[in-house]
Design a protein around this motif. Structure first.
Motif, short mmCIF file in Angstrom:
data_model
loop_
_atom_site.label_atom_id
_atom_site.label_comp_id
_atom_site.label_asym_id
_atom_site.label_seq_id
_atom_site.Cartn_x
_atom_site.Cartn_y
_atom_site.Cartn_z
N ARG A 233 0.83 -1.21 0.00
CA ARG A 233 0.00 0.00 0.00
C ARG A 233 0.87 1.26 0.00
N THR B 245 2.41 1.80 -3.45
CA THR B 245 1.43 2.32 -4.39
C THR B 245 1.20 3.81 -4.16
N TYR B 246 1.05 4.20 -2.90
CA TYR B 246 0.86 5.62 -2.57
C TYR B 246 2.06 6.44 -3.03
N LYS C 31 2.16 6.89 -6.81
CA LYS C 31 1.15 7.87 -7.27
C LYS C 31 1.57 9.29 -6.90
N SER D 201 0.35 -5.17 -5.71
CA SER D 201 -0.53 -4.25 -4.99
C SER D 201 -1.98 -4.49 -5.37
N THR E 79 -4.13 -2.41 -6.42
CA THR E 79 -4.59 -1.69 -7.61
C THR E 79 -4.07 -2.29 -8.91
N ASP E 80 -3.07 -3.19 -8.86
CA ASP E 80 -2.55 -3.79 -10.09
C ASP E 80 -3.62 -4.53 -10.86
N PHE F 112 -6.63 -3.68 -11.18
CA PHE F 112 -7.60 -2.75 -11.73
C PHE F 112 -7.01 -1.83 -12.79
N ASP F 113 -5.69 -1.81 -12.91
CA ASP F 113 -5.03 -0.95 -13.90
C ASP F 113 -4.81 -1.73 -15.18
N TRP G 190 -4.76 -10.31 -0.53
CA TRP G 190 -5.75 -9.26 -0.30
C TRP G 190 -7.12 -9.83 0.00
N ASN H 47 -14.02 -1.84 -4.68
CA ASN H 47 -14.03 -0.37 -4.72
C ASN H 47 -12.73 0.27 -4.30
N GLU H 48 -11.83 -0.49 -3.71
CA GLU H 48 -10.59 0.03 -3.14
C GLU H 48 -10.86 1.12 -2.13
#
Length: 178
Positions: free
Chosen positions: A63, A66-67, A70, A136, A138-139, A141-142, A156, A168-169
């Motif tokens: 996490r 990822t933050y 970004k 991660s 979000t991987d 979803f990207d 997860w 929804n993350e």
């Protein structure tokens, strides 16, 4: 435990310092000498907790990475700022790798102890950690054109994360663990 002293002397024939003396826990003694079942149960519980802690550290590191990525893409400009961010990312990657190694060691001990104790069911929650599992949230979803579908890693989907959080993350979907 009887027999442990002889095994310890075999493994440390040279002069040693106290921090280099092998502990020879029940998972390391499997088949070499007799070990009370109660000690095996105690180590199993400790290793189970260690595995869950390592997974929490792993998820936290992913996490944070990822933050940081970004934030770096959105706000940082210039060579100096990007170099500092890259150094922070290297530190995070080292923590992620350390958590993965800690989990793998605990899982190996659980495998040995679970077989000798005849315990089942723990493998459903604590699976072997593969390199492709360390991704991660979000991987998945990207997606880019032509990549197809990705799956959310099992790390997860364990206790503490609801389906809504994965879909929804959103932080509001997180639940309290056991």
């Amino acid at each position: 435990m009887p027999g442990v002293n002889a095994l310890r002397e075999e493994s440390t024939k040279r002069p040693y310092s106290p921090e280099h003396i092998p502990l020879l826990l029940p998972s390391q003694l499997h088949g070499k000498t007799a070990c009370p079942r109660s000690l095996e149960v105690i180590e199993f519980r400790l290793r189970e907790g260690q595995a869950h802690d390592a997974l929490n550290d792993l998820r936290q590191g992913l996490r944070s990475r990822t933050y940081m990525l970004k934030f770096k893409d959105r706000f940082l400009r210039g060579q100096g700022a990007n170099t500092r961010a890259r150094n922070c990312l290297k530190t995070l990657d080292a923590k992620i790798n350390a958590a993965a190694t800690k989990y793998r060691v605990a899982h190996q001990s659980l495998t040995v102890l679970g077989a000798s104790l005849g315990l089942v069911g723990w493998q459903d929650k604590l699976r072997p950690l593969l390199d492709e599992d360390i991704s991660s949230l979000t991987d998945a979803f990207d997606l880019r054109p032509g990549e197809g579908r990705r799956r959310v890693s099992w790390i997860w989907q364990m206790c503490g994360y609801s389906e809504r959080a994965i879909e929804n993350e959103a932080d509001d979907g997180f639940q309290e663990g056991e």
